[in-house]
Design a protein around this motif. Structure first.
Motif, PDB file in Angstrom:
ATOM      1  N   ASP A 118      34.576  45.163  44.577  1.00 29.94           N
ATOM      2  CA  ASP A 118      34.370  44.139  43.548  1.00 29.94           C
ATOM      3  C   ASP A 118      34.537  42.729  44.108  1.00 29.94           C
ATOM      4  OD1 ASP A 118      34.013  43.082  40.934  1.00 29.94           O
ATOM      5  OD2 ASP A 118      36.193  43.025  40.633  1.00 29.94           O
ATOM      6  N   PRO A 119      33.636  42.301  44.999  1.00 30.03           N
ATOM      7  CA  PRO A 119      33.709  40.939  45.518  1.00 30.03           C
ATOM      8  C   PRO A 119      33.238  39.932  44.475  1.00 30.03           C
ATOM      9  CG  PRO A 119      31.725  41.994  46.307  1.00 30.03           C
ATOM     10  CD  PRO A 119      32.492  43.046  45.545  1.00 30.03           C
ATOM     11  N   LYS A 156      34.257  46.519  35.700  1.00 30.55           N
ATOM     12  CA  LYS A 156      35.661  46.121  35.672  1.00 30.55           C
ATOM     13  C   LYS A 156      36.380  46.804  34.508  1.00 30.55           C
ATOM     14  CE  LYS A 156      35.347  41.466  37.741  1.00 30.55           C
ATOM     15  NZ  LYS A 156      36.466  41.553  38.708  1.00 30.55           N
ATOM     16  N   HIS A 168      41.364  48.337  44.163  1.00 28.63           N
ATOM     17  CA  HIS A 168      40.480  47.266  43.696  1.00 28.63           C
ATOM     18  C   HIS A 168      40.239  46.327  44.869  1.00 28.63           C
ATOM     19  CE1 HIS A 168      39.587  44.081  40.340  1.00 28.63           C
ATOM     20  NE2 HIS A 168      38.581  44.259  41.184  1.00 28.63           N
ATOM     21  N   GLU A 170      38.599  43.331  46.570  1.00 22.67           N
ATOM     22  CA  GLU A 170      37.939  42.063  46.265  1.00 22.67           C
ATOM     23  C   GLU A 170      37.596  41.252  47.506  1.00 22.67           C
ATOM     24  OE1 GLU A 170      39.534  40.487  42.148  1.00 22.67           O
ATOM     25  OE2 GLU A 170      41.240  41.069  43.395  1.00 22.67           O
TER      26      GLU A 170
END
Length: 201
Positions: A118-119, A156, A168, A170
């Motif tokens: 999840d960038p 999300k 998660h 990122e």
């Protein structure tokens, strides 16, 4: 591994396969192509179910293997939420997916470990533009960034509601991504081995 299109899931998976001799990326099954949002989503959910059943059978024959999948049923959950928010899917269609989801994916059939890639949105868009330039191919509605933002928000929400183990992820720098994922996998392996030893004792 779950996350919207353009996050770099496939690249990340391929970068870690040599980490452990028992890591194995399972092949993705072919699927009927369909342009209708609802039908497309339902077909993918059924594919995830079949792949999940195949993985369970494969694991029984190869208990030493650590199986990896590029995408999971959580992607469908997240995309459904995004499609519904965009009105690309009716409430009735969303409900139909939810019924299919809860019927097929009982607690025993839902993945136990998820890496949620999840960038930032800006990174994903830049990555998609890079892929277009390199391949000359645009995937389904990939140039609609309102759609991208909606399904990212949906993913999300889906991962927040998920009750299994979640990393998660990122970060965007390739080496840091790899290091975080490998450390998390090593930790999961250690915990599984510890649980197995306790049961044997």
């Amino acid at each position: 591994f779950t996350g919207v299109h353009g996050t770099g899931k496939s690249t990340l998976i391929n970068s870690i396969l040599d980490f452990h001799p028992h890591l194995e990326l399972r092949p993705k099954q072919d699927i009927l192509k369909h342009d209708d949002t609802h039908e497309r989503n339902m077909l993918r959910a059924v594919r995830h179910y079949q792949q999940r059943m195949e993985d369970e059978i494969y694991t029984l024959a190869h208990p030493e293997k650590i199986l990896l999948r590029d995408r999971s049923i959580l992607d469908n959950d997240g995309y459904t939420r995004g499609f519904n928010a965009l009105s690309w899917m009716t409430d009735a269609q969303s409900s139909a997916f939810r019924t299919l989801f809860t019927t097929l994916f009982t607690p025993n059939h839902v993945p136990k470990n998820i890496v949620f890639v999840d960038p930032p949105l800006e990174f994903i868009i830049a990555n998609i533009h890079k892929r277009w330039k390199e391949t000359g191919i645009k995937k389904w509605r990939e140039d609609d960034f309102e759609y991208l933002a909606a399904v990212r928000k949906g993913c999300k929400e889906a991962c927040s509601a998920y009750e299994g183990n979640v990393l998660h992820l990122e970060v965007t720098e390739p080496q840091k991504r790899k290091e975080q994922v490998l450390a998390w996998i090593a930790n999961r392996i250690t915990k599984l081995q510890s649980t197995s030893s306790s049961k044997n004792d």
